[in-house]
Design a protein around this motif. Structure first.
Motif, mmCIF file in Angstrom:
data_model
loop_
_atom_site.group_PDB
_atom_site.id
_atom_site.type_symbol
_atom_site.label_atom_id
_atom_site.label_comp_id
_atom_site.label_asym_id
_atom_site.label_seq_id
_atom_site.Cartn_x
_atom_site.Cartn_y
_atom_site.Cartn_z
ATOM 1 N N ARG A 361 0.863 -1.214 0.147
ATOM 2 C CA ARG A 361 0.114 0.068 0.022
ATOM 3 C C ARG A 361 1.003 1.072 -0.117
ATOM 4 O O ARG A 361 1.793 1.516 0.848
ATOM 5 N N MET A 362 0.536 2.175 -0.841
ATOM 6 C CA MET A 362 1.335 3.185 -0.820
ATOM 7 C C MET A 362 1.408 4.276 0.294
ATOM 8 O O MET A 362 2.484 4.788 0.677
ATOM 9 N N GLY A 363 0.509 3.989 1.148
ATOM 10 C CA GLY A 363 0.333 4.644 2.440
ATOM 11 C C GLY A 363 1.254 3.978 3.630
ATOM 12 O O GLY A 363 1.563 4.632 4.588
ATOM 13 N N ASP A 364 1.711 2.771 3.218
ATOM 14 C CA ASP A 364 2.282 2.074 4.306
ATOM 15 C C ASP A 364 3.644 1.676 3.551
ATOM 16 O O ASP A 364 4.177 0.918 4.526
ATOM 17 N N ASN A 365 3.979 2.394 2.564
ATOM 18 C CA ASN A 365 5.459 1.801 1.929
ATOM 19 C C ASN A 365 6.389 2.404 2.795
ATOM 20 O O ASN A 365 6.669 3.600 3.512
ATOM 21 N N PRO A 366 7.336 1.519 3.574
ATOM 22 C CA PRO A 366 8.340 1.909 4.375
ATOM 23 C C PRO A 366 9.399 3.081 3.863
ATOM 24 O O PRO A 366 9.938 3.923 4.876
ATOM 25 N N HIS A 367 9.563 3.225 2.441
ATOM 26 C CA HIS A 367 10.537 4.309 2.048
ATOM 27 C C HIS A 367 9.750 5.491 2.233
ATOM 28 O O HIS A 367 10.371 6.743 2.554
ATOM 29 N N ALA A 368 8.452 5.768 2.668
ATOM 30 C CA ALA A 368 7.914 6.938 3.065
ATOM 31 C C ALA A 368 7.978 7.036 4.601
ATOM 32 O O ALA A 368 7.726 8.426 5.130
ATOM 33 N N ASN A 369 8.420 6.400 5.376
ATOM 34 C CA ASN A 369 8.816 6.659 6.672
ATOM 35 C C ASN A 369 10.388 6.197 6.736
ATOM 36 O O ASN A 369 10.573 5.200 7.587
ATOM 37 N N GLY A 370 11.176 7.081 6.352
ATOM 38 C CA GLY A 370 12.809 6.432 5.928
ATOM 39 C C GLY A 370 13.492 6.169 7.340
ATOM 40 O O GLY A 370 14.245 5.300 7.254
ATOM 41 N N GLY A 371 13.147 6.718 8.418
ATOM 42 C CA GLY A 371 13.498 6.511 9.644
ATOM 43 C C GLY A 371 13.592 4.825 9.985
ATOM 44 O O GLY A 371 14.532 4.165 10.497
ATOM 45 N N GLU A 475 17.013 15.839 0.230
ATOM 46 C CA GLU A 475 15.937 15.882 0.904
ATOM 47 C C GLU A 475 15.157 14.604 0.770
ATOM 48 O O GLU A 475 14.765 13.682 1.525
ATOM 49 N N GLY A 476 14.923 14.084 -0.638
ATOM 50 C CA GLY A 476 14.248 12.845 -1.122
ATOM 51 C C GLY A 476 14.933 11.566 -0.559
ATOM 52 O O GLY A 476 14.622 10.680 -0.092
ATOM 53 N N TYR A 477 16.495 11.655 -0.512
ATOM 54 C CA TYR A 477 17.302 10.611 -0.378
ATOM 55 C C TYR A 477 17.259 10.494 1.337
ATOM 56 O O TYR A 477 17.346 9.384 1.713
ATOM 57 N N LEU A 478 17.257 11.781 2.307
ATOM 58 C CA LEU A 478 17.358 11.444 3.542
ATOM 59 C C LEU A 478 15.817 11.040 4.065
ATOM 60 O O LEU A 478 15.786 10.145 4.948
ATOM 61 N N LEU A 479 15.045 11.424 3.375
ATOM 62 C CA LEU A 479 13.596 11.133 3.739
ATOM 63 C C LEU A 479 13.170 9.844 3.561
ATOM 64 O O LEU A 479 12.340 9.113 4.116
ATOM 65 N N THR A 480 13.903 9.143 2.814
ATOM 66 C CA THR A 480 13.850 7.568 2.430
ATOM 67 C C THR A 480 14.748 6.832 2.910
ATOM 68 O O THR A 480 15.027 5.545 2.721
ATOM 69 N N GLY A 481 15.488 7.376 4.032
ATOM 70 C CA GLY A 481 16.376 6.609 5.018
ATOM 71 C C GLY A 481 17.896 6.295 4.774
ATOM 72 O O GLY A 481 18.410 5.422 4.775
ATOM 73 N N ARG A 482 18.249 7.555 3.771
ATOM 74 C CA ARG A 482 19.905 7.455 3.830
ATOM 75 C C ARG A 482 20.611 8.978 4.198
ATOM 76 O O ARG A 482 20.003 9.575 5.162
ATOM 77 N N HIS A 483 21.736 8.973 4.039
ATOM 78 C CA HIS A 483 22.599 9.810 4.408
ATOM 79 C C HIS A 483 23.215 10.741 3.437
ATOM 80 O O HIS A 483 23.380 10.592 2.420
ATOM 81 N N GLY A 484 23.418 12.111 4.006
ATOM 82 C CA GLY A 484 24.244 12.863 2.745
ATOM 83 C C GLY A 484 24.792 14.226 3.304
ATOM 84 O O GLY A 484 24.548 14.551 4.488
ATOM 85 N N PHE A 485 25.453 15.010 2.596
ATOM 86 C CA PHE A 485 26.072 16.244 2.954
ATOM 87 C C PHE A 485 25.962 17.177 1.688
ATOM 88 O O PHE A 485 26.399 16.701 0.650
#
Length: 793
Positions: A361-371, A475-485
């Motif tokens: 379900r798109m509402g429960d896709n883990p990538h949308a809660n990246g933490g 922002e898209g990278y971080l919000l889906t559970g990754r790191h950056g600078f």
């Protein structure tokens, strides 16, 4: 590709049920905008059932619902891992309605249950005090993109699929949003997607013809021109127009999405089996539907559906016009809610089975809660990169080049996990991070020439001359559970002021949503800063981003001004380990004196501010003057001023205070890093004059410290909008931040100097005249400035 004629999802029964699902989403969307009671219209609609204040946006909503329903179909058919990014402004009713229909919303918010009570609460909470916003917000499960500010949907979607090979992000771009500069640039994101290791973005340009009060540009150009535009961007455009019947539109949409999904799979399969060979033409969809589709055709004798008048609330005067209330009831009943929901208020089973289940379900896709997906970086010990110092000021180094060596090994250690990228707008090498290019390259799937340096399709350095894209991708990278600078010239980070605003607001809201897991912090390195932009001139001189940052909630923002390489290493390590912050680090890239050993740097950064005992001579009593500083150049000039004062006035008691964490200046009641009053008073005193040399605009220091007891004794020097093309030291002179002005300020603030002050001030004035004459004759700073070193014992 051949059409599968026996595909049941293209059959009349399935598409009839799909249309009913769409009607259910539209019904729930209208209900959210208007109702606070009578959710199933079991009674004739009365004014008491309607909210007193009608807020929300209808015009884009039915199109968003149509797309969501059809994406559910392809998710189920192809077992897709998919996110939905809704670019059109306030499309909140659609996303909330669909997440509720699929069952996710009630799982995250059990009080919004799948029954009549839950429906009533669902409707009432929308744009209602104590409820939820009218746009897609952090409160909405499945969201990584807040639709209030337009322009960033496609860059967020692209950042989300970096290093997510199985993910598809369906990105709906409103034709109003398509007029913005960031969105126009973000079409080029396809030059940075590698089908071997990245997922896919499915852009859907939604043409409904109008924005808030007039037509949109993209809806008023011929199809041939729009086709050529999208092809010019490197896409393979597909078109779906509203047909003569709704059934025909559903069938056209279903068939087109099938072809597009199969094309995406083919691109990925070819690249993953044969290796990357050339940039593919990714499919994108142009969907044309009426604005306010299925809503009132006319209100008060003027067109509403398929006009700009449907943008917000089509029927807004319910208390004044009884016929509007009747028209609303007719509109809502046209969706036939009795065919969609049971008498208990639950979506009928034959419709519910059209939605995906579980994490599909798109509402429960883990990538949308990246933490949930976030994993710690593998980190080298930053102490191993330390500048060894026999004594303070005994070595010179480029702080960001040292930082780059550390980041190089962070990158190297995390290549296998593919969860770390660096972002820069064409300034990566300029900002001294080029050591990283020894282990990875600049990423590009566009044509690569033999003369290009460190450019490759598998690179992890994201360099594009658009601060908007760097920010949006990160922002898209971080919000889906990754790191950056993200590194940027200090003056031009202002380009993303509003994007920073939105991300900071997102994080602040997420801190109060229990199911939102913390994500990696958004880290900025601001270099090529105001005090070393002497060669580029006034246009490149602006330290004001930090003023903008500290406006945000203290729980979110951190500002660091490391004075040398070792403190920068300590701060960088901390930032990469932190969660749910925006960390702003301001550091120079030019050769600069180094002040602290690594042990001292760690202690200093841990405290945030400290007395530099080695530079002070007040250990046996109270100081006559406190010389404070924050920032690398202000630190240099402060220490140079102190050396003059201690040479000329050996009996003068001077305390040197350096601030590396700007937020420590605030009271502890205002910021988690703030010093207590006792700590602040012990460090800065309550009754002695303070000369504070600051990297940015002086009033920011006053703003942070105005509650402190000694604030009346505080005299801040910083940037005051004086700049030009000149020498580095002359930049400080122009803004009264140089060593001579600082020493003069100190002399003026110590009354006990008496008659001595006049002679000393004259010596300092003479030095400033010598400086002015020298730089105008020779074009560089005086040797005594260029070659100055700290020699005070």
């Amino acid at each position: 590709m051949s059409e599968k004629r026996d595909d049941p999802t293209l059959g009349q029964d399935y598409l009839t049920r799909l249309d009913a699902y769409w009607r259910a989403a539209n019904y729930l969307s209208v209900g959210q905008i208007y109702l606070m009671d009578n959710p199933l219209l079991e009674q004739p609609l009365q004014l008491s059932h309607v909210k007193p204040r009608l807020l929300g946006h209808w015009g884009t909503t039915p199109g968003l619902n149509f797309i969501y329903a059809h994406l559910n179909r392809v998710i189920c058919k192809y077992d897709l891992n998919m996110l939905y990014v809704a670019g059109p402004g306030h499309g909140g009713p659609a996303l909330v309605a669909n997440v509720y229909l699929e069952g996710t919303y009630s799982e995250y918010y059990p009080n919004i249950s799948e029954d009549k009570i839950g429906l009533r609460r669902l409707f009432k909470q929308f744009s209602f005090p104590g409820g939820i916003p009218s746009h897609v917000a952090p409160e909405t499960p499945g969201s990584i993109h807040e639709g209030g500010e337009l322009g960033y949907a496609l860059s967020h979607a692209t950042g989300a699929v970096f290093d997510n090979p199985d993910l598809i992000v369906a990105c709906v771009i409103g034709d109003g949003e398509a007029e913005t500069g960031p969105l126009a640039t973000s079409w080029h994101s396809n030059k940075f997607l590698n089908p071997v290791r990245d997922g896919a973005v499915l852009p859907i340009l939604h043409l409904n013809g109008y924005k808030i009060a007039g037509p949109t540009v993209f809806a008023r150009i011929p199809r041939e021109e729009l086709t050529q535009l999208m092809q010019g961007y490197g896409y393979e455009p597909y078109f779906v127009d509203e047909a003569q019947s709704v059934a025909a539109t559903h069938l056209a949409m279903a068939k087109t999405l099938d072809r597009m999904i199969e094309r995406i799979r083919q691109i990925q399969a070819d690249a993953r089996s044969q290796g990357f060979r050339q940039r593919p033409r990714w499919p994108m969809l142009v969907l044309r539907t009426p604005k306010g589709w299925t809503g009132p055709e006319e209100v008060d004798g003027v067109p509403v559906e398929n006009s700009w008048r449907s943008h917000q609330v089509p029927l807004a005067k319910l208390a004044e016009k009884n016929d509007h209330l009747k028209q609303l009831e007719t509109w809502m009943r046209s969706y036939k809610p009795e065919e969609l929901f049971t008498s208990e208020g639950k979506l009928r089973p034959e419709l519910r089975e059209l939605a995906p289940v579980g994490k599909r379900r798109m509402g429960d896709n883990p990538h949308a809660n990246g933490g949930v997906l976030l994993r710690d970086l593998r980190m080298p010990d930053f102490r191993e990169y330390a500048i060894e110092l026999p004594a303070p000021g005994s070595r010179v180094a480029e702080a960001t080049r040292v930082q780059g060596k550390f980041l190089c090994d962070v990158m190297k250690m995390n290549l296998g996990t593919a969860n770390f990228r660096l972002f820069a707008p064409d300034e990566f090498t300029s900002n001294r991070w080029d050591e990283v290019l020894k282990v990875t390259s600049r990423m590009s799937v566009a044509e690569i020439e033999s003369t290009d340096t460190a450019v490759a399709p598998d690179g992890r350095v994201m360099e594009v001359l658009s601060e908007h894209q760097c920010q949006g991708w990160l922002e898209g990278y971080l919000l889906t559970g990754r790191h950056g600078f993200f590194s940027c010239y200090e003056a031009f980070i202002h380009i993303v002021d509003s994007m920073f605003n939105q991300h900071a607001k997102w994080l602040k809201t997420c801190n109060h949503i229990p199911w939102r897991r913390p994500i990696a912090s958004l880290n900025y390195l601001l270099t090529s800063h105001v005090w070393r932009q002497d060669h580029n001139g006034f246009s490149h001189q602006d330290p004001g981003f930090i003023d903008h940052v500290v406006n945000k909630k203290p729980e979110i923002v951190r500002v660091y001004l490391p004075p040398d390489a070792n403190t920068l290493l300590s701060v960088t390590d901390h930032c990469l380990r932190s969660r749910n912050y925006v960390n702003v680090v301001v550091a120079g890239k030019q050769p600069q004196h180094q002040w602290l050993s690594m042990d001292a740097a760690i202690k200093h950064c841990s405290a945030g501010a400290s007395i530099w005992t080695w530079a002070s001579n007040d250990q046996d009593g109270a100081p006559d003057i406190v010389m404070a500083c924050a920032g690398d150049v202000p630190t240099l000039e402060t220490l140079a001023a102190v050396s003059l004062l201690r040479e000329w006035l050996p009996s003068l008691k001077i305390r040197v205070v350096n601030v590396v964490n700007l937020m420590t200046l605030q009271p502890e009641s205002e910021h988690p890093h703030g010093m207590s009053d006792k700590e602040f008073d012990a460090m800065f005193t309550t009754d002695r004059p303070i000369v504070f040399a600051f990297h940015g605009y002086p009033w920011l220091i006053h703003r942070l410290t105005y509650r402190r007891k000694g604030h009346d004794n505080l005299h801040v020097r910083g940037y005051k909008e004086e700049g030009t093309t000149t020498t580095p030291f002359d930049m400080t002179v122009l803004n009264d931040l140089d060593r001579f002005h600082l020493a003069e300020a100190a002399i003026d603030l110590v009354p006990s100097l008496g008659a001595q002050a006049g002679h000393l001030r004259q010596r300092l004035r003479d030095k400033l005249i010598e400086h002015r004459e020298y730089v105008r004759r020779h074009g560089e700073d005086m040797p005594e400035v260029r070659d100055w070193i700290w020699t005070v014992k």
